[in-house]
Design a protein around this motif. Structure first.
Motif, PDB file in Angstrom:
ATOM      1  N   LEU A 194       0.827  -1.206   0.000  1.00  0.00           N
ATOM      2  CA  LEU A 194       0.000   0.000   0.000  1.00  0.00           C
ATOM      3  C   LEU A 194       0.859   1.253   0.000  1.00  0.00           C
ATOM      4  O   LEU A 194       0.589   2.211  -0.740  1.00  0.00           O
ATOM      5  N   ALA A 195       1.914   1.248   0.812  1.00  0.00           N
ATOM      6  CA  ALA A 195       2.795   2.421   0.883  1.00  0.00           C
ATOM      7  C   ALA A 195       3.494   2.654  -0.451  1.00  0.00           C
ATOM      8  O   ALA A 195       3.520   3.781  -0.963  1.00  0.00           O
ATOM      9  N   LEU A 196       4.048   1.598  -1.038  1.00  0.00           N
ATOM     10  CA  LEU A 196       4.785   1.764  -2.292  1.00  0.00           C
ATOM     11  C   LEU A 196       3.871   2.178  -3.440  1.00  0.00           C
ATOM     12  O   LEU A 196       4.308   2.872  -4.366  1.00  0.00           O
ATOM     13  N   SER A 197       2.602   1.773  -3.393  1.00  0.00           N
ATOM     14  CA  SER A 197       1.675   2.189  -4.452  1.00  0.00           C
ATOM     15  C   SER A 197       1.378   3.678  -4.378  1.00  0.00           C
ATOM     16  O   SER A 197       0.911   4.267  -5.362  1.00  0.00           O
ATOM     17  N   THR A 198       1.647   4.296  -3.219  1.00  0.00           N
ATOM     18  CA  THR A 198       1.443   5.743  -3.073  1.00  0.00           C
ATOM     19  C   THR A 198       2.775   6.497  -3.103  1.00  0.00           C
ATOM     20  O   THR A 198       2.832   7.647  -2.670  1.00  0.00           O
ATOM     21  N   PHE A 199       3.826   5.852  -3.597  1.00  0.00           N
ATOM     22  CA  PHE A 199       5.119   6.521  -3.734  1.00  0.00           C
ATOM     23  C   PHE A 199       4.905   7.843  -4.471  1.00  0.00           C
ATOM     24  O   PHE A 199       4.420   7.857  -5.610  1.00  0.00           O
ATOM     25  N   GLY A 246       4.440   2.048   8.740  1.00  0.00           N
ATOM     26  CA  GLY A 246       3.441   3.081   9.008  1.00  0.00           C
ATOM     27  C   GLY A 246       4.025   4.470   8.829  1.00  0.00           C
ATOM     28  O   GLY A 246       3.380   5.375   8.288  1.00  0.00           O
ATOM     29  N   GLY A 247       5.270   4.645   9.289  1.00  0.00           N
ATOM     30  CA  GLY A 247       5.952   5.920   9.106  1.00  0.00           C
ATOM     31  C   GLY A 247       6.184   6.236   7.639  1.00  0.00           C
ATOM     32  O   GLY A 247       6.048   7.383   7.198  1.00  0.00           O
ATOM     33  N   GLU A 248       6.539   5.203   6.869  1.00  0.00           N
ATOM     34  CA  GLU A 248       6.750   5.392   5.429  1.00  0.00           C
ATOM     35  C   GLU A 248       5.447   5.801   4.751  1.00  0.00           C
ATOM     36  O   GLU A 248       5.423   6.745   3.936  1.00  0.00           O
ATOM     37  N   PHE A 249       4.365   5.113   5.070  1.00  0.00           N
ATOM     38  CA  PHE A 249       3.065   5.445   4.480  1.00  0.00           C
ATOM     39  C   PHE A 249       2.635   6.859   4.869  1.00  0.00           C
ATOM     40  O   PHE A 249       2.098   7.601   4.042  1.00  0.00           O
ATOM     41  N   LEU A 250       2.888   7.242   6.110  1.00  0.00           N
ATOM     42  CA  LEU A 250       2.549   8.598   6.566  1.00  0.00           C
ATOM     43  C   LEU A 250       3.366   9.637   5.805  1.00  0.00           C
ATOM     44  O   LEU A 250       2.828  10.671   5.378  1.00  0.00           O
ATOM     45  N   LEU A 251       4.672   9.384   5.629  1.00  0.00           N
ATOM     46  CA  LEU A 251       5.518  10.308   4.874  1.00  0.00           C
ATOM     47  C   LEU A 251       4.997  10.472   3.454  1.00  0.00           C
ATOM     48  O   LEU A 251       4.858  11.607   2.958  1.00  0.00           O
ATOM     49  N   TYR A 252       4.701   9.376   2.796  1.00  0.00           N
ATOM     50  CA  TYR A 252       4.216   9.435   1.422  1.00  0.00           C
ATOM     51  C   TYR A 252       2.877  10.169   1.345  1.00  0.00           C
ATOM     52  O   TYR A 252       2.628  10.937   0.408  1.00  0.00           O
ATOM     53  N   THR A 253       2.019   9.932   2.322  1.00  0.00           N
ATOM     54  CA  THR A 253       0.711  10.591   2.335  1.00  0.00           C
ATOM     55  C   THR A 253       0.857  12.098   2.487  1.00  0.00           C
ATOM     56  O   THR A 253       0.201  12.874   1.782  1.00  0.00           O
ATOM     57  N   VAL A 254       1.733  12.511   3.389  1.00  0.00           N
ATOM     58  CA  VAL A 254       1.958  13.953   3.603  1.00  0.00           C
ATOM     59  C   VAL A 254       2.527  14.602   2.342  1.00  0.00           C
ATOM     60  O   VAL A 254       2.081  15.676   1.924  1.00  0.00           O
ATOM     61  N   VAL A 255       3.504  13.942   1.728  1.00  0.00           N
ATOM     62  CA  VAL A 255       4.109  14.485   0.502  1.00  0.00           C
ATOM     63  C   VAL A 255       3.080  14.545  -0.618  1.00  0.00           C
ATOM     64  O   VAL A 255       2.996  15.539  -1.371  1.00  0.00           O
ATOM     65  N   ASN A 256       2.254  13.506  -0.735  1.00  0.00           N
ATOM     66  CA  ASN A 256       1.210  13.506  -1.772  1.00  0.00           C
ATOM     67  C   ASN A 256       0.205  14.625  -1.551  1.00  0.00           C
ATOM     68  O   ASN A 256      -0.195  15.317  -2.496  1.00  0.00           O
ATOM     69  N   MET A 257      -0.217  14.798  -0.309  1.00  0.00           N
ATOM     70  CA  MET A 257      -1.162  15.866  -0.010  1.00  0.00           C
ATOM     71  C   MET A 257      -0.567  17.227  -0.348  1.00  0.00           C
ATOM     72  O   MET A 257      -1.243  18.093  -0.926  1.00  0.00           O
ATOM     73  N   ALA A 258       0.701  17.424  -0.002  1.00  0.00           N
ATOM     74  CA  ALA A 258       1.353  18.710  -0.246  1.00  0.00           C
ATOM     75  C   ALA A 258       1.499  18.976  -1.742  1.00  0.00           C
ATOM     76  O   ALA A 258       1.199  20.085  -2.222  1.00  0.00           O
TER      77      ALA A 258
END
Length: 474
Positions: A133-138, A439-451
């Motif tokens: 899931l995290a890598l799909s939101t890279f 979880g930290g990786e997914f959170l980082l990717y989510t924040v970067v995507n949102m920004a």
């Protein structure tokens, strides 16, 4: 347990698709007309929708894989729904193609992780799902899910080809590699990587057999040799492996489909008089060795939640103390490479819509010495990168590093999109991190995507001599 895993993964895929659809709708409402490279891609796809396959925009530098897939999806839908192809070949529908590829990518990432990390399946269940899931939101890949670019589809076919390689379906892998090349010619490097992993596996088997002749212990995989003796041993073994008819024939027997693709690509290059189709002036091949340094830094930053480790940092300090001469030589070589082989593409300096423009302007252009002062950071991130690859065999790592260099060094332009596939392959081969780190990786990717999506949608700007609205993007 496998049934539960399937239910959980399916639910997360559905949520991912729903969220992506909502974001897609928002982006499409705000940006109805083609933007950036879409100005070339969308009209070309619409020509194909009208059956005009002989018309070609000379500014397009890639092969027509994306347009062919789009038409292959849209034409049957148009026939079934009794709609005209021109209606379905709108900007939004063409962009939706990449949303479908995104769904495929998350599934392929999950299958690859499951195949590459098979030990203790029950204990790693949640980590495999979260990692996929995290890598799909890279961020660099996920951003282009909402635009009509080649990156998402290109990544899909490379991941699919690699999965088939891991399952031993080499003809299917080679065919998928052809599809990947039709999306982007440089993907031939990753077709070669698939072939390289096959050769590496054969060499690992031969190494184990050789080891068993000399010892009753369990034969280990080949690890990266850190001494002159180790390098000599591996070189001697490799020479013997490729000059022995039995092992050479074993390699040819499984790797010939990739060789056929390679020969076909070589014929294309000779007939086309180069790799690039269309406009070649902005895509000149050069020896841009610092691209590898940029990639190491890029990889370290995006993998920070899963690779940051105090003990590893301390080990780097100890390595510097134990081998000062070695690292001094590496530093000198790196400084020379930065000095003599740094290229600055005209797009990097002129196009303020892309994030690399601001990185170059605010860091590298601060002072002419900055690029040299960053060499210690490159060495550390490179060391960290190689430390991670130690979990894989030496031959596998060598195949990957060779392909990494071939994919990045010839590129004059600093473009983060070129790092998508090598980053994902690197990340897939890392030992599975803990659930909290994922979880930290997914959170980082989510924040970067949102920004990045927020900047793209809300923070528009204009150029002095143009009325068109400009947007920030990768």
């Amino acid at each position: 347990m496998e049934k539960v895993e399937g239910y959980v993964f399916t639910a997360l895929c559905s949520i991912n698709f729903l969220v992506s659809c909502l974001l897609f709708s928002k982006v499409t409402r705000e940006l109805r007309d083609p933007y950036m490279d879409e100005v070339f891609h969308i009209p070309q796809a619409q020509r194909y929708c009208r059956g005009k396959f002989k018309e070609w925009d000379p500014m397009i530098t890639t092969l027509p894989g994306l347009y062919l897939v789009s038409v292959g999806i849209i034409k049957p839908v148009a026939w079934f729904a009794n709609l005209s192809s021109s209606t379905l070949c709108s900007t939004s529908m063409l962009r939706f193609t990449n949303l479908l590829f995104n769904c495929g990518n998350i599934y392929l990432l999950y299958l690859l992780i499951s195949k590459l990390h098979q030990r203790d399946k029950a204990r790693l269940l949640s980590r495999r799902i979260l990692s996929a899931l995290a890598l799909s939101t890279f961020p660099v890949l996920y951003f282009f899910t909402f635009l009509y670019y080649t990156d998402v589809g290109s990544t899909f076919f490379i991941l699919f080809a690699y999965l088939m390689t891991l399952y031993g379906c080499h003809k299917a892998s080679a065919l998928l590699g052809v599809c990947a090349v039709l999306f982007r010619q440089t993907n031939i490097v990753w077709v070669a990587f698939c072939a390289g992993t096959v050769v590496a596996a054969k060499m690992d088997d031969a190494w184990r057999k050789e080891y068993m002749k000399k010892s009753d212990e369990k034969p280990p995989a080949v690890r990266v040799p850190l001494s002159p003796q180790g390098v000599k041993k591996v070189l001697t073994f490799s020479l013997e492996f490729f000059t022995t008819s039995e092992t050479a024939m074993a390699v040819i027997k499984v790797a010939w489909p990739y060789a056929v693709v390679g020969v076909g690509f070589l014929v294309f290059v000779l007939l086309n008089e180069g790799i690039v189709v269309g406009d070649r002036t902005s895509h000149q091949v050069c020896f841009h060795f610092p691209q590898v340094f940029y990639f190491f830094s890029f990889t370290y930053l995006f993998s920070l939640p899963v690779s940051l480790c105090r003990h590893r940092t301390l080990r780097f300090g100890h390595a510097l103390k134990r081998h000062p001469l070695f690292y001094s030589v590496i530093t000198i070589i790196s400084l020379v490479l930065v000095w003599k082989f740094t290229y600055v593409h005209k797009y990097l300096l002129a196009d303020n819509r892309h994030f690399p423009f601001y990185i170059w302007k605010n860091i590298y252009q601060r002072h002419e010495l900055v690029r040299f002062l960053l060499v210690p950071a490159y060495i550390f991130t490179g060391w960290n990168f190689l430390e991670t690859l130690k979990s894989r065999s030496f031959f596998m790592s060598l195949a990957y590093l060779t392909c990494l260099a071939l994919a990045t060094v010839p590129q004059e332009l600093l473009e983060f999109r070129y790092f998508i596939v090598p980053y994902l392959i690197y990340r897939l081969h890392m030992p599975l991190p803990s659930f909290s780190r994922l979880g930290g990786e997914f959170l980082l990717y989510t924040v970067v995507n949102m920004a990045t999506i927020y900047l793209f949608i809300a923070k528009t700007f204009s150029w002095p001599l143009s009325l068109a609205t400009q947007r920030f993007m990768w």
